[in-house]
Write a protein that holds these residues in place. Structure first.
Motif, PDB file in Angstrom:
ATOM      1  N   GLY A 123       0.701   1.182   0.705  1.00  0.00           N
ATOM      2  CA  GLY A 123       1.356   2.104   1.517  1.00  0.00           C
ATOM      3  C   GLY A 123       2.611   1.199   2.154  1.00  0.00           C
ATOM      4  N   PHE A 124       2.386   0.238   2.321  1.00  0.00           N
ATOM      5  CA  PHE A 124       3.447  -0.720   2.837  1.00  0.00           C
ATOM      6  C   PHE A 124       4.521  -1.044   1.770  1.00  0.00           C
ATOM      7  N   ILE A 125       3.949  -1.260   0.583  1.00  0.00           N
ATOM      8  CA  ILE A 125       5.061  -1.602  -0.391  1.00  0.00           C
ATOM      9  C   ILE A 125       5.807  -0.394  -0.877  1.00  0.00           C
ATOM     10  N   GLU A 126       5.079   0.910  -0.948  1.00  0.00           N
ATOM     11  CA  GLU A 126       5.576   2.318  -1.328  1.00  0.00           C
ATOM     12  C   GLU A 126       6.960   2.318   0.084  1.00  0.00           C
ATOM     13  N   PHE A 127       6.554   2.166   1.328  1.00  0.00           N
ATOM     14  CA  PHE A 127       7.636   2.325   1.906  1.00  0.00           C
ATOM     15  C   PHE A 127       8.816   1.169   1.757  1.00  0.00           C
ATOM     16  N   LEU A 128       8.482   0.198   1.755  1.00  0.00           N
ATOM     17  CA  LEU A 128       9.571  -1.153   1.291  1.00  0.00           C
ATOM     18  C   LEU A 128      10.435  -0.474   0.249  1.00  0.00           C
ATOM     19  N   TYR A 129       9.823  -0.182  -0.855  1.00  0.00           N
ATOM     20  CA  TYR A 129      10.907   0.137  -2.061  1.00  0.00           C
ATOM     21  C   TYR A 129      11.081   1.513  -2.611  1.00  0.00           C
ATOM     22  N   ALA A 130      10.993   2.629  -1.239  1.00  0.00           N
ATOM     23  CA  ALA A 130      11.256   3.767  -1.500  1.00  0.00           C
ATOM     24  C   ALA A 130      12.789   3.921  -1.465  1.00  0.00           C
ATOM     25  N   ASN A 171      -4.004 -12.135   3.989  1.00  0.00           N
ATOM     26  CA  ASN A 171      -3.372 -13.290   3.190  1.00  0.00           C
ATOM     27  C   ASN A 171      -2.811 -12.485   1.637  1.00  0.00           C
ATOM     28  N   SER A 172      -2.373 -11.208   1.986  1.00  0.00           N
ATOM     29  CA  SER A 172      -1.740 -10.378   0.724  1.00  0.00           C
ATOM     30  C   SER A 172      -0.497 -10.954   0.441  1.00  0.00           C
ATOM     31  N   THR A 173       0.224 -11.205  -0.741  1.00  0.00           N
ATOM     32  CA  THR A 173       1.356 -11.429  -1.126  1.00  0.00           C
ATOM     33  C   THR A 173       2.025 -10.243  -1.924  1.00  0.00           C
ATOM     34  N   ILE A 174       3.237 -10.390  -2.185  1.00  0.00           N
ATOM     35  CA  ILE A 174       4.070  -9.333  -2.822  1.00  0.00           C
ATOM     36  C   ILE A 174       4.915 -10.202  -3.928  1.00  0.00           C
ATOM     37  N   LYS A 175       4.568 -10.037  -5.044  1.00  0.00           N
ATOM     38  CA  LYS A 175       5.244 -10.647  -6.248  1.00  0.00           C
ATOM     39  C   LYS A 175       6.503  -9.564  -6.554  1.00  0.00           C
ATOM     40  N   ARG A 176       7.730 -10.183  -6.345  1.00  0.00           N
ATOM     41  CA  ARG A 176       8.781  -9.675  -6.711  1.00  0.00           C
ATOM     42  C   ARG A 176       9.252  -9.470  -8.184  1.00  0.00           C
ATOM     43  N   CYS A 177       9.658  -8.223  -8.722  1.00  0.00           N
ATOM     44  CA  CYS A 177      10.152  -8.213 -10.193  1.00  0.00           C
ATOM     45  C   CYS A 177      11.415  -9.079 -10.133  1.00  0.00           C
ATOM     46  N   GLY A 178      11.812  -9.906 -11.483  1.00  0.00           N
ATOM     47  CA  GLY A 178      13.008 -10.544 -11.640  1.00  0.00           C
ATOM     48  C   GLY A 178      14.027  -9.392 -11.397  1.00  0.00           C
ATOM     49  N   TYR A 179      13.846  -8.250 -11.550  1.00  0.00           N
ATOM     50  CA  TYR A 179      14.998  -7.282 -11.648  1.00  0.00           C
ATOM     51  C   TYR A 179      15.170  -6.711 -10.589  1.00  0.00           C
ATOM     52  N   ALA A 190       8.646  -9.090   5.103  1.00  0.00           N
ATOM     53  CA  ALA A 190       7.969  -9.256   4.078  1.00  0.00           C
ATOM     54  C   ALA A 190       8.372 -10.305   3.213  1.00  0.00           C
ATOM     55  N   ARG A 191       9.838 -10.442   3.182  1.00  0.00           N
ATOM     56  CA  ARG A 191      10.152 -11.695   2.458  1.00  0.00           C
ATOM     57  C   ARG A 191       9.895 -12.922   2.873  1.00  0.00           C
ATOM     58  N   ILE A 192       9.881 -13.079   4.413  1.00  0.00           N
ATOM     59  CA  ILE A 192       9.463 -14.304   4.855  1.00  0.00           C
ATOM     60  C   ILE A 192       8.044 -14.457   4.810  1.00  0.00           C
ATOM     61  N   TYR A 193       7.103 -13.548   5.135  1.00  0.00           N
ATOM     62  CA  TYR A 193       5.598 -13.559   5.616  1.00  0.00           C
ATOM     63  C   TYR A 193       4.837 -13.209   4.271  1.00  0.00           C
ATOM     64  N   LEU A 194       5.478 -12.339   3.519  1.00  0.00           N
ATOM     65  CA  LEU A 194       4.455 -11.768   2.449  1.00  0.00           C
ATOM     66  C   LEU A 194       4.742 -12.157   0.988  1.00  0.00           C
ATOM     67  N   ASP A 195       6.330 -12.550   0.701  1.00  0.00           N
ATOM     68  CA  ASP A 195       6.689 -12.927  -0.567  1.00  0.00           C
ATOM     69  C   ASP A 195       5.847 -13.739  -0.888  1.00  0.00           C
ATOM     70  N   GLU A 196       5.787 -13.997  -2.384  1.00  0.00           N
ATOM     71  CA  GLU A 196       4.911 -14.804  -3.227  1.00  0.00           C
ATOM     72  C   GLU A 196       5.814 -16.362  -3.292  1.00  0.00           C
ATOM     73  N   ASN A 197       7.335 -15.931  -3.151  1.00  0.00           N
ATOM     74  CA  ASN A 197       8.239 -17.151  -3.213  1.00  0.00           C
ATOM     75  C   ASN A 197       9.044 -16.866  -1.930  1.00  0.00           C
ATOM     76  N   PRO A 198       8.748 -17.216  -0.881  1.00  0.00           N
ATOM     77  CA  PRO A 198       9.448 -16.874   0.494  1.00  0.00           C
ATOM     78  C   PRO A 198      10.654 -17.627   0.454  1.00  0.00           C
ATOM     79  N   PRO A 199      11.910 -17.207   0.987  1.00  0.00           N
ATOM     80  CA  PRO A 199      13.026 -17.711   1.184  1.00  0.00           C
ATOM     81  C   PRO A 199      13.233 -19.243   1.992  1.00  0.00           C
TER      82      PRO A 199
END
Length: 180
Positions: A29-36, A172-180, A103-112
């Protein structure tokens, strides 16, 4: 106040509104919202309520957002939405941008933030909790499983997504972002 609630039990979310309920995975549900996309949101806002239900009821994904938008904004039908549409789209985009950054800061698999790369989402959140959002909650025990059940009564969109966001942090869920 809305006749609307979010119930969290185990790894599932039950969203209840006047027209029924939807069981969803909080992460999805959260990812659906982030990328709608704008087009997806426009489609939701341009349809009548019964068409929204039919269109998304059996979809493998993108179930949560239509239910949420129509519930949280008290949309009765698309015909009466003309004046509110721009306001709703603006609010959705603002919340999307805000939680995307979190999400980028706290949940991203590779945070900034380089020092966060070795930390779990929980550890990152504890180090720098800068989110000042809260939601009204009732805590009870399921009468059959005796597991805790959290029932929230959000009144704003940001409260709904904070609930889903913090649930991902707790798990402790992480989001893995696609390279594209």
């Amino acid at each position: 106040m809305h006749d609307y609630s979010i119930e969290l039990s185990g790894d599932s979310v039950t969203v209840s509104g006047p027209d029924g309920f939807l069981i969803s995975d909080p992460t999805q549900g959260f990812i659906e919202f982030l990328y709608a996309s704008n087009e997806e949101i426009d489609t939701i806002l341009d349809l009548e309520k019964d068409k929204v239900d039919i269109l998304y009821d059996n979809a493998a994904s993108f179930q949560f957002l239509p239910f949420l938008i129509w519930g949280i904004y008290n949309i009765d039908n698309a015909a009466g939405l003309t004046n509110k549409k721009e306001e709703i789209l603006k609010d959705l985009k603002q919340q999307q941008a805000y939680f995307y950054e979190k999400a980028r800061i706290y949940l991203d698999e590779n945070p900034p933030i380089s020092e966060y790369k070795s930390l779990t989402p929980r550890e990152r959140y504890v180090q720098n909790n800068d989110i000042g959002i809260s939601a009204r909650c009732n805590l009870s025990l399921d009468r059959f499983t005796l597991e805790p059940v959290e029932k929230y009564f959000p009144e704003k969109l940001e409260e709904v997504f904070y609930i889903l966001f913090i649930r991902m942090v707790i798990r402790n869920s992480t989001i893995k972002r696609c390279g594209y």
